[in-house]
Scaffold this active site. Structure first.
Site, short mmCIF file in Angstrom:
data_model
loop_
_atom_site.label_atom_id
_atom_site.label_comp_id
_atom_site.label_asym_id
_atom_site.label_seq_id
_atom_site.Cartn_x
_atom_site.Cartn_y
_atom_site.Cartn_z
N SER A 14 -24.68 99.66 17.83
CA SER A 14 -26.08 99.98 17.55
C SER A 14 -26.96 98.73 17.58
O SER A 14 -28.03 98.72 18.19
CB SER A 14 -26.19 100.63 16.17
OG SER A 14 -25.34 101.75 16.09
N CYS A 42 -20.65 103.72 15.38
CA CYS A 42 -21.50 104.87 15.05
C CYS A 42 -21.30 106.02 16.03
O CYS A 42 -21.03 107.15 15.63
CB CYS A 42 -22.97 104.43 15.05
SG CYS A 42 -24.12 105.79 14.99
N CYS A 47 -20.63 107.69 12.56
CA CYS A 47 -21.67 108.66 12.21
C CYS A 47 -21.68 109.92 13.07
O CYS A 47 -21.74 111.04 12.54
CB CYS A 47 -23.05 108.02 12.33
SG CYS A 47 -23.13 106.32 11.76
N LYS A 50 -18.41 112.10 13.03
CA LYS A 50 -18.29 112.52 11.62
C LYS A 50 -19.26 113.66 11.33
O LYS A 50 -18.89 114.68 10.75
CB LYS A 50 -18.55 111.29 10.73
CG LYS A 50 -18.59 111.48 9.25
CD LYS A 50 -19.88 111.94 8.65
CE LYS A 50 -21.11 111.13 8.91
NZ LYS A 50 -21.25 109.90 8.18
N LYS A 51 -20.53 113.49 11.75
CA LYS A 51 -21.54 114.52 11.43
C LYS A 51 -21.19 115.85 12.11
O LYS A 51 -21.42 116.92 11.55
CB LYS A 51 -22.92 114.01 11.86
CG LYS A 51 -24.10 114.91 11.48
CD LYS A 51 -24.46 114.82 10.01
CE LYS A 51 -25.58 115.77 9.61
NZ LYS A 51 -26.91 115.38 10.03
N TYR A 176 -18.48 105.90 0.76
CA TYR A 176 -19.07 106.86 1.71
C TYR A 176 -17.98 107.59 2.51
O TYR A 176 -17.95 108.80 2.59
CB TYR A 176 -19.89 106.12 2.77
CG TYR A 176 -21.26 105.63 2.46
CD1 TYR A 176 -22.36 106.28 2.99
CD2 TYR A 176 -21.47 104.48 1.72
CE1 TYR A 176 -23.64 105.79 2.80
CE2 TYR A 176 -22.75 104.00 1.51
CZ TYR A 176 -23.84 104.65 2.06
OH TYR A 176 -25.09 104.16 1.87
N ALA A 178 -14.65 107.81 2.33
CA ALA A 178 -13.63 108.58 1.62
C ALA A 178 -14.17 109.96 1.23
O ALA A 178 -13.52 110.99 1.45
CB ALA A 178 -13.19 107.82 0.36
N GLU A 180 -16.89 111.61 2.34
CA GLU A 180 -17.25 112.44 3.49
C GLU A 180 -15.99 113.04 4.11
O GLU A 180 -15.93 114.23 4.42
CB GLU A 180 -18.02 111.62 4.52
CG GLU A 180 -19.41 111.24 4.04
CD GLU A 180 -20.19 110.36 5.02
OE1 GLU A 180 -19.56 109.81 5.96
OE2 GLU A 180 -21.42 110.24 4.86
N HIS A 434 -43.76 125.84 -0.47
CA HIS A 434 -43.07 126.84 -1.28
C HIS A 434 -42.56 127.98 -0.41
O HIS A 434 -43.25 128.37 0.53
CB HIS A 434 -44.08 127.40 -2.30
CG HIS A 434 -43.46 128.32 -3.29
ND1 HIS A 434 -42.60 127.89 -4.28
CD2 HIS A 434 -43.56 129.67 -3.42
CE1 HIS A 434 -42.22 128.93 -5.00
NE2 HIS A 434 -42.78 130.02 -4.50
N GLU A 439 -39.97 120.89 -2.82
CA GLU A 439 -41.22 120.91 -3.61
C GLU A 439 -41.00 120.39 -5.03
O GLU A 439 -41.94 119.96 -5.69
CB GLU A 439 -41.84 122.31 -3.64
CG GLU A 439 -41.07 123.34 -4.43
CD GLU A 439 -41.71 124.73 -4.39
OE1 GLU A 439 -42.92 124.84 -4.64
OE2 GLU A 439 -40.98 125.70 -4.13
P1 NDP Z 1 -17.32 101.44 0.86
O1 NDP Z 1 -17.49 99.99 0.58
O2 NDP Z 1 -18.45 102.36 0.71
O3 NDP Z 1 -16.13 102.01 -0.05
C1 NDP Z 1 -14.88 101.41 -0.11
C2 NDP Z 1 -14.11 102.09 -1.20
O4 NDP Z 1 -12.76 101.62 -1.19
C3 NDP Z 1 -14.65 101.81 -2.59
O5 NDP Z 1 -14.51 102.98 -3.37
C4 NDP Z 1 -13.73 100.70 -3.10
O6 NDP Z 1 -13.59 100.70 -4.48
C5 NDP Z 1 -12.42 101.11 -2.47
N1 NDP Z 1 -11.45 100.04 -2.28
C6 NDP Z 1 -11.65 98.85 -1.69
N2 NDP Z 1 -10.51 98.14 -1.67
C7 NDP Z 1 -9.58 98.89 -2.27
C8 NDP Z 1 -8.21 98.72 -2.58
N3 NDP Z 1 -7.56 97.59 -2.24
N4 NDP Z 1 -7.56 99.70 -3.22
C9 NDP Z 1 -8.20 100.83 -3.57
N5 NDP Z 1 -9.49 101.07 -3.32
C10 NDP Z 1 -10.18 100.11 -2.67
O7 NDP Z 1 -16.69 101.46 2.30
P2 NDP Z 1 -16.48 102.63 3.34
O8 NDP Z 1 -15.31 102.17 4.14
O9 NDP Z 1 -16.44 103.97 2.70
O10 NDP Z 1 -17.78 102.55 4.24
C11 NDP Z 1 -18.13 101.33 4.87
C12 NDP Z 1 -19.60 101.27 5.10
O11 NDP Z 1 -19.94 102.12 6.16
C13 NDP Z 1 -20.43 101.74 3.92
O12 NDP Z 1 -20.70 100.70 3.04
C14 NDP Z 1 -21.65 102.28 4.56
O13 NDP Z 1 -22.59 101.26 4.61
C15 NDP Z 1 -21.20 102.67 5.95
N6 NDP Z 1 -21.15 104.14 6.08
C16 NDP Z 1 -22.29 104.86 5.98
C17 NDP Z 1 -22.26 106.23 6.09
C18 NDP Z 1 -23.54 107.00 5.96
O14 NDP Z 1 -24.60 106.42 6.09
N7 NDP Z 1 -23.47 108.28 5.66
C19 NDP Z 1 -21.02 106.95 6.30
C20 NDP Z 1 -19.88 106.11 6.35
C21 NDP Z 1 -19.95 104.76 6.25
P3 NDP Z 1 -14.62 99.91 -5.43
O15 NDP Z 1 -15.93 100.63 -5.34
O16 NDP Z 1 -13.98 100.00 -6.77
O17 NDP Z 1 -14.70 98.52 -4.88
#
Ligand code: NDP
Length: 458
Positions: A14, A42, A47, A50-51, A176, A178, A180, A434, A439
């Site tokens: 992107s 993406c 994205c 996924k969507k 995000y 996980a 989704e 409405h 709203e």
């Molecule tokens: P995130 O950073 O959102 O989530 C990672 C998750 O993994 C957190 O819950 C984190 O826990 C956990 N985690 C990290 N390391 C470990 C570990 N060693 N053991 C267990 N749990 C762990 O990353 P994602 O991979 O879900 O997404 C990446 C990015 O992609 C997002 O930040 C977002 O910006 C983007 N994205 C956006 C979407 C959208 O706009 N709809 C959809 C998908 C992705 P903890 O919080 O405790 O650190």
């Protein structure tokens, strides 16, 4: 010295594609290299596919709910292969558009891996080219946690090549991806456990939204296991055994690690070019996206700031305008609206209650209701929650949050208001549409509570 290109972009996702296309449109001689697929994460493994799968998962629910509105609908289950075919065709169509857009703008395209040889030289496939300026936009990669048997687990890319729906799935992580994935897989018919290491999922999001999401996912039969981080995976008789602390164990057909992504900077030649990275491998940039080499820039997930497609394209576009369009500007990282495509979805913009309260006194408005569709369908776990956070001093709306049907669509419009600095009075004088859920954002009159008063007194 004459360079082969005014700009060479490494990475066709992107951020990179937008920067290359707009720069070429401004008249720059642009080269761009992509080693895997045009459109990047993406379009190909993020994205977009996924969507499509989110929509597929929700159709099952809508088909069931149709009965309450008088329809007789019989479904014969879900055809994974048919969905995969439709999804892959759409992804291929979009990916080829990226390629055409670049060619149309006059950029030179390289379908090859590019690495930096020195600060102005790039090895791309078997060619060596030079560029006056370089943009690194190589994105990120999913990571597996460092536990025994981690290689048995899948990463998010793998959802899009699975030949069939796994019947029992463990999703690891509370972010995000996980959440989704859990909703998609449950909606398509799998049994799903989510294991996350915190007390609530979606760290950083507003607490009311996080609580409401837990209720909604639990109501649809997704097992949420809080304070549970797997310690090992093992394959036994074709099953994956997931073990966590306190003797917690789950048997599954597939385990997805959705435990975050890391910048894709390995073996890129950054050292040779004198480009510095932080301890997580993210390229360090200033507010203009300049790296430690002033003519080399980095944009998108490779800098690990706000890892969202629209942010990446906005930054890529602004950089192209700055470098070649005689329109110096920066895309703002503040008040970035975002959505999580869980079921129901979440939409959010601005500060959470905790973030706002840390800065000063705020008024909190919360409403929770069953949307009209579900007063008829009587489906459980589909209550909508909407919330506004308002600065007591300025009356500005600092944050807006929603979980419920159409939250992502609604939040885009609310996002404009928040970016413009709208006040609660501006929301109040806007006439509602409405009957809609949206709203409610302009009819919230009774303050639920105040917060941050202590922070202001200190
Ligand atoms: P995130 O950073 O959102 O989530 C990672 C998750 O993994 C957190 O819950 C984190 O826990 C956990 N985690 C990290 N390391 C470990 C570990 N060693 N053991 C267990 N749990 C762990 O990353 P994602 O991979 O879900 O997404 C990446 C990015 O992609 C997002 O930040 C977002 O910006 C983007 N994205 C956006 C979407 C959208 O706009 N709809 C959809 C998908 C992705 P903890 O919080 O405790 O650190």
């Amino acid at each position: 010295m004459a360079y082969d290109f005014d700009l060479f972009v490494i990475g066709g996702g992107s951020a990179g594609v937008r920067c290359a296309r707009i720069s070429a449109g401004h008249g720059a001689r642009v080269g761009i290299a992509e080693e895997r697929f045009w459109g990047g994460t993406c379009v190909n493994v993020g994205c977009v596919p996924k969507k499509i799968m989110v929509n597929a998962a929700e159709y099952g629910m809508w088909a069931e709910d149709a009965a309450a509105f008088g329809w007789s609908v019989t479904t014969e289950g879900h055809d994974w292969a048919k969905l995969a075919q439709a999804r892959d065709a759409e992804v291929a169509r979009l990916s080829s558009i990226y390629d055409k857009l670049l060619q149309g703008a006059g950029a030179t395209i390289f379908n090859a891996r590019a690495t930096l040889v020195d600060a102005h030289t790039i090895q791309v496939g078997d060619q060596r080219v030079t560029a006056e300026r370089i943009v690194i936009a190589t994105g990120g990669q999913a990571v597996r946690p460092d536990i025994q048997g981690a290689e048995i687990g899948l990463i998010s890319d793998d959802l899009f090549t699975l030949p069939e729906l796994p019947k029992r799935v463990v999703v690891v992580g509370g972010g995000y991806i996980a959440l989704e994935f859990a909703c998609i897989l449950k909606g398509l018919g799998a049994e799903v456990d989510v294991m996350y290491r915190a007390a609530l999922p979606l760290r950083g999001f507003d607490e009311d939204i996080r609580q409401a999401l837990v209720e909604a996912m639990t109501a649809q039969g997704i097992r949420l296991n809080a304070n549970a981080a797997p310690t090992s995976l093992a394959r036994v008789d074709g099953q994956v055994i997931v073990t966590a602390a306190d003797n917690m164990m789950r048997e599954a057909d597939a385990v997805f690690f959705c435990t975050g992504r890391k910048p894709y900077t390995a073996k890129l030649g950054l050292e040779a070019a004198g480009v510095a990275v932080d301890k997580d491998g993210a390229i360090i940039v200033d507010d203009d996206h300049r790296t430690s080499q002033p003519h080399i820039y980095a944009i998108g997930d490779v800098i690990d700031r706000v890892n969202l497609t629209p942010m990446a394209t906005a930054v890529g576009h602004a950089l192209a305008d700055t470098l070649f369009g005689n329109k110096p500007r920066r895309a703002s990282y503040r008040n970035v609206p975002t959505a999580v495509f869980t079921s129901p979805p979440i939409g959010t913009v601005g500060l959470s209650e905790a973030e706002a309260a840390a800065e000063g006194p705020v008024d909190i408005y919360v409403t929770r209701f069953t949307p009209m569709r579900h007063t008829i369908s009587r489906r459980q776990g589909r209550r909508t929650l909407m919330k506004l956070i308002v600065c007591q001093r300025t009356d500005k709306v600092l944050g807006a949050h929603m979980i419920g049907e159409d939250a992502a669509e609604i939040m885009q419009g609310i996002g404009i208001a928040v970016v413009m600095g709208a006040t609660k009075a501006d929301f109040d004088r806007t006439i509602g549409i409405h009957p809609t859920a949206a709203e409610e954002f302009v009819t919230l009159r009774t303050r639920t509570r105040e917060a941050g008063v202590k922070a202001a007194a200190e």
